[in-house]
Structure formats: structure tokens, C-alpha cells
Design a protein around this motif. Sequence first.
Motif, PDB file in Angstrom:
ATOM      1  N   LEU A  50      -5.894  -1.018  -4.674  1.00  0.00           N
ATOM      2  CA  LEU A  50      -5.082  -2.185  -4.305  1.00  0.00           C
ATOM      3  C   LEU A  50      -3.988  -1.801  -3.313  1.00  0.00           C
ATOM      4  CD1 LEU A  50      -4.736  -3.947  -7.762  1.00  0.00           C
ATOM      5  CD2 LEU A  50      -5.723  -4.973  -5.715  1.00  0.00           C
ATOM      6  N   GLN A  51      -3.363  -0.664  -3.551  1.00  0.00           N
ATOM      7  CA  GLN A  51      -2.296  -0.216  -2.646  1.00  0.00           C
ATOM      8  C   GLN A  51      -2.850   0.151  -1.270  1.00  0.00           C
ATOM      9  OE1 GLN A  51      -0.661   2.847  -5.143  1.00  0.00           O
ATOM     10  NE2 GLN A  51       0.977   1.523  -5.877  1.00  0.00           N
ATOM     11  N   ASP A  52      -4.040   0.763  -1.228  1.00  0.00           N
ATOM     12  CA  ASP A  52      -4.672   1.085   0.066  1.00  0.00           C
ATOM     13  C   ASP A  52      -4.950  -0.186   0.860  1.00  0.00           C
ATOM     14  OD1 ASP A  52      -4.606   3.747  -0.572  1.00  0.00           O
ATOM     15  OD2 ASP A  52      -6.720   3.870  -1.181  1.00  0.00           O
ATOM     16  N   ILE A  53      -5.497  -1.194   0.170  1.00  0.00           N
ATOM     17  CA  ILE A  53      -5.798  -2.465   0.841  1.00  0.00           C
ATOM     18  C   ILE A  53      -4.510  -3.130   1.311  1.00  0.00           C
ATOM     19  CG2 ILE A  53      -6.754  -4.788   0.504  1.00  0.00           C
ATOM     20  CD1 ILE A  53      -8.700  -3.527  -1.530  1.00  0.00           C
ATOM     21  N   GLN A  54      -3.478  -3.078   0.476  1.00  0.00           N
ATOM     22  CA  GLN A  54      -2.192  -3.672   0.838  1.00  0.00           C
ATOM     23  C   GLN A  54      -1.634  -3.042   2.116  1.00  0.00           C
ATOM     24  OE1 GLN A  54       1.107  -2.580  -1.623  1.00  0.00           O
ATOM     25  NE2 GLN A  54       2.174  -4.511  -1.301  1.00  0.00           N
ATOM     26  N   ARG A  55      -1.710  -1.707   2.182  1.00  0.00           N
ATOM     27  CA  ARG A  55      -1.197  -1.015   3.373  1.00  0.00           C
ATOM     28  C   ARG A  55      -2.032  -1.333   4.611  1.00  0.00           C
ATOM     29  NH1 ARG A  55       0.306   3.084  -0.419  1.00  0.00           N
ATOM     30  NH2 ARG A  55      -1.795   3.922  -0.421  1.00  0.00           N
ATOM     31  N   SER A  56      -3.353  -1.398   4.430  1.00  0.00           N
ATOM     32  CA  SER A  56      -4.251  -1.620   5.574  1.00  0.00           C
ATOM     33  C   SER A  56      -4.118  -3.031   6.151  1.00  0.00           C
ATOM     34  CB  SER A  56      -5.711  -1.389   5.160  1.00  0.00           C
ATOM     35  OG  SER A  56      -5.892  -0.066   4.714  1.00  0.00           O
ATOM     36  N   TYR A  57      -3.997  -4.028   5.260  1.00  0.00           N
ATOM     37  CA  TYR A  57      -4.010  -5.422   5.710  1.00  0.00           C
ATOM     38  C   TYR A  57      -2.651  -6.099   5.661  1.00  0.00           C
ATOM     39  CZ  TYR A  57      -9.056  -4.861   5.471  1.00  0.00           C
ATOM     40  OH  TYR A  57     -10.340  -4.422   5.669  1.00  0.00           O
ATOM     41  N   ARG A  58      -1.613  -5.365   5.223  1.00  0.00           N
ATOM     42  CA  ARG A  58      -0.246  -5.887   5.134  1.00  0.00           C
ATOM     43  C   ARG A  58      -0.187  -7.127   4.241  1.00  0.00           C
ATOM     44  NH1 ARG A  58       2.921  -2.332   5.791  1.00  0.00           N
ATOM     45  NH2 ARG A  58       4.586  -3.730   6.410  1.00  0.00           N
ATOM     46  N   THR A  59      -0.986  -7.132   3.188  1.00  0.00           N
ATOM     47  CA  THR A  59      -1.037  -8.257   2.264  1.00  0.00           C
ATOM     48  C   THR A  59       0.072  -8.121   1.228  1.00  0.00           C
ATOM     49  OG1 THR A  59      -3.433  -8.304   2.508  1.00  0.00           O
ATOM     50  CG2 THR A  59      -2.518  -9.529   0.663  1.00  0.00           C
ATOM     51  N   THR A  60       0.756  -9.228   0.925  1.00  0.00           N
ATOM     52  CA  THR A  60       1.749  -9.227  -0.140  1.00  0.00           C
ATOM     53  C   THR A  60       1.035  -9.274  -1.476  1.00  0.00           C
ATOM     54  OG1 THR A  60       3.377 -10.375   1.225  1.00  0.00           O
ATOM     55  CG2 THR A  60       3.682 -10.516  -1.157  1.00  0.00           C
ATOM     56  N   LEU A  61       1.379  -8.359  -2.382  1.00  0.00           N
ATOM     57  CA  LEU A  61       0.780  -8.331  -3.721  1.00  0.00           C
ATOM     58  C   LEU A  61       1.844  -8.697  -4.749  1.00  0.00           C
ATOM     59  CD1 LEU A  61      -1.438  -5.107  -3.855  1.00  0.00           C
ATOM     60  CD2 LEU A  61      -2.199  -7.470  -3.908  1.00  0.00           C
ATOM     61  N   LEU A  62       1.530  -9.694  -5.575  1.00  0.00           N
ATOM     62  CA  LEU A  62       2.402 -10.052  -6.689  1.00  0.00           C
ATOM     63  C   LEU A  62       1.716  -9.600  -7.969  1.00  0.00           C
ATOM     64  CD1 LEU A  62       4.825 -11.492  -7.980  1.00  0.00           C
ATOM     65  CD2 LEU A  62       3.505 -13.606  -7.897  1.00  0.00           C
ATOM     66  N   PHE A  63       2.237  -8.538  -8.601  1.00  0.00           N
ATOM     67  CA  PHE A  63       1.682  -8.019  -9.839  1.00  0.00           C
ATOM     68  C   PHE A  63       2.336  -8.715 -11.027  1.00  0.00           C
ATOM     69  CE2 PHE A  63       0.426  -4.375  -7.259  1.00  0.00           C
ATOM     70  CZ  PHE A  63      -0.771  -4.002  -7.848  1.00  0.00           C
ATOM     71  N   ILE A  64       1.512  -9.243 -11.932  1.00  0.00           N
ATOM     72  CA  ILE A  64       2.014  -9.746 -13.212  1.00  0.00           C
ATOM     73  C   ILE A  64       1.516  -8.761 -14.258  1.00  0.00           C
ATOM     74  CG2 ILE A  64       1.990 -11.658 -14.862  1.00  0.00           C
ATOM     75  CD1 ILE A  64       1.307 -13.492 -12.452  1.00  0.00           C
ATOM     76  N   SER A  65       2.451  -8.096 -14.947  1.00  0.00           N
ATOM     77  CA  SER A  65       2.032  -7.030 -15.844  1.00  0.00           C
ATOM     78  C   SER A  65       3.075  -6.750 -16.907  1.00  0.00           C
ATOM     79  CB  SER A  65       1.783  -5.756 -15.030  1.00  0.00           C
ATOM     80  OG  SER A  65       1.439  -4.690 -15.869  1.00  0.00           O
ATOM     81  N   HIS A  66       2.630  -6.182 -18.040  1.00  0.00           N
ATOM     82  CA  HIS A  66       3.553  -5.697 -19.056  1.00  0.00           C
ATOM     83  C   HIS A  66       3.911  -4.237 -18.788  1.00  0.00           C
ATOM     84  CE1 HIS A  66       1.864  -9.196 -21.179  1.00  0.00           C
ATOM     85  NE2 HIS A  66       3.032  -9.224 -21.786  1.00  0.00           N
ATOM     86  N   ASP A  67       3.252  -3.641 -17.830  1.00  0.00           N
ATOM     87  CA  ASP A  67       3.429  -2.224 -17.513  1.00  0.00           C
ATOM     88  C   ASP A  67       4.328  -2.117 -16.281  1.00  0.00           C
ATOM     89  OD1 ASP A  67       3.207   0.448 -16.885  1.00  0.00           O
ATOM     90  OD2 ASP A  67       1.056   0.528 -17.235  1.00  0.00           O
ATOM     91  N   LEU A  68       5.445  -1.387 -16.412  1.00  0.00           N
ATOM     92  CA  LEU A  68       6.401  -1.287 -15.303  1.00  0.00           C
ATOM     93  C   LEU A  68       6.129  -0.115 -14.374  1.00  0.00           C
ATOM     94  CD1 LEU A  68       9.801  -2.091 -17.044  1.00  0.00           C
ATOM     95  CD2 LEU A  68       8.331  -3.604 -15.755  1.00  0.00           C
ATOM     96  N   ARG A  69       4.970   0.541 -14.531  1.00  0.00           N
ATOM     97  CA  ARG A  69       4.730   1.750 -13.735  1.00  0.00           C
ATOM     98  C   ARG A  69       4.253   1.457 -12.317  1.00  0.00           C
ATOM     99  NH1 ARG A  69       0.882   4.920 -17.666  1.00  0.00           N
ATOM    100  NH2 ARG A  69       0.202   2.779 -17.988  1.00  0.00           N
TER     101      ARG A  69
END
Length: 201
Positions: free
Chosen positions: A56-75
Motif C-alpha cells: 500500500l505504501q509503495d502504491i501511495q508513493r508511486s501514484y501520490r494517492t491519499t490513504l485514509l487508514f481506519i484501524s485499531h493498530d497505531l503502528r
Amino acid sequence: KLPREFARRRPRQLSGGQKQRVGIARAFAGNPAMVVADEPVSALDVSVQAAVTGLLQDIQRSYRTTLLFISHDLRYLADRVVVMYLGHIVEQGTTDEVFSPPYHPYTEALLSAVPIADTSVEKKRIVLEGELPSVMNPPKGCPFNTRCHRKVGTICETTDPPMVEAGPGHVIACHIAMEDLRRVDPVIKIPKQETAQPAAE
């Protein structure tokens, strides 16, 4: 990162990680400006979680897409974190700000639940008491007051906490004085690396 022939497979022929990759491919197929990832790796094995998060992070960097994570994990390696309890924002700020004091008592409890394999890291253990209140019938005052380990009195039960600025862009909704929150020990203490001393000539 799946072979092309996987396009002809049925869902029952794919592993959990492979299904997740197909879901990611579908989400990014239309080159969206923003993708909402709701618990994207919660059902996966720990080793697969790391691979899918990296993808997901690779795709985000490549396409400059904003990612909104909804999670119980803060890592997750997010730029900004918003901590919510019963639908109320209790803290928001940059990742570095949210991971170190001052923080909301609920953020403190969440950080204490983060699993850390490194035995050299010291971590405070906080166990929240009581039942989780109903979202349909939340408690009056601070939504966290029924389980808060730092409750300051009846004000927490009767009055909504103000959003107090802990720093530029870092806000905490709590009745505890900011000076007191700043004095709280960090939940996670990473030992400092010893630097090698230059040899005397």
C-alpha cells in the motif's frame, strides 16, 4: 505482485493475502485521488500484514494517492493520526506527536496495547477497566470517563472536555491540565543506541 493467471482464479482458490492484494488492485484500478482502507490487514497473518502494508505504501508513493487508514493498530506509518473513542475525536496530530507525551489517556492505553517483539524496549502496561459503553447511548461529559485511569473528578462525568492545543496542529480533548499531561511518562521507551567512542591516539 500476483501472476497474471490469477485473474482467472475463483476467490476460494486464493489465500487471505492474495485476496487482499486483489482487493487493493481493484481499489487502485481507476487511479483514485483517495482510498479509504478500513482495517486493511486485520484478518491477515503478521508476516503478510507487513507485506500488504508495504505494498500500500509503495502504491501511495508511486501514484501520490491519499490513504485514509481506519484501524485499531497505531503502528501504521501515517503522516497524521486521529484517535477516536465512541465516535468522538479525543486527539489528533502528527504521528510523532501522538506517539509521545502529552497524550490523551485513551491514546496512552492504545499505545500500551501495541505488541513489541524487541525485549530491550520498555513498555507501560495499562488495562482499561469496565464495559465499553454503547455508541447509541454514550456517557455524559467525556466519552472516555467510565474507563479512564486518569479521571480527575465529576467534571469528567458532566462536562464535555475542551479541545486543547498541545502544540501547532496537535490537539487533545481532556479536562486534565496540559502541564500534567506533559509530565506523564512515555508508554514506550526505546533504549538509546550507544555511539562508539573514537580511539585515543
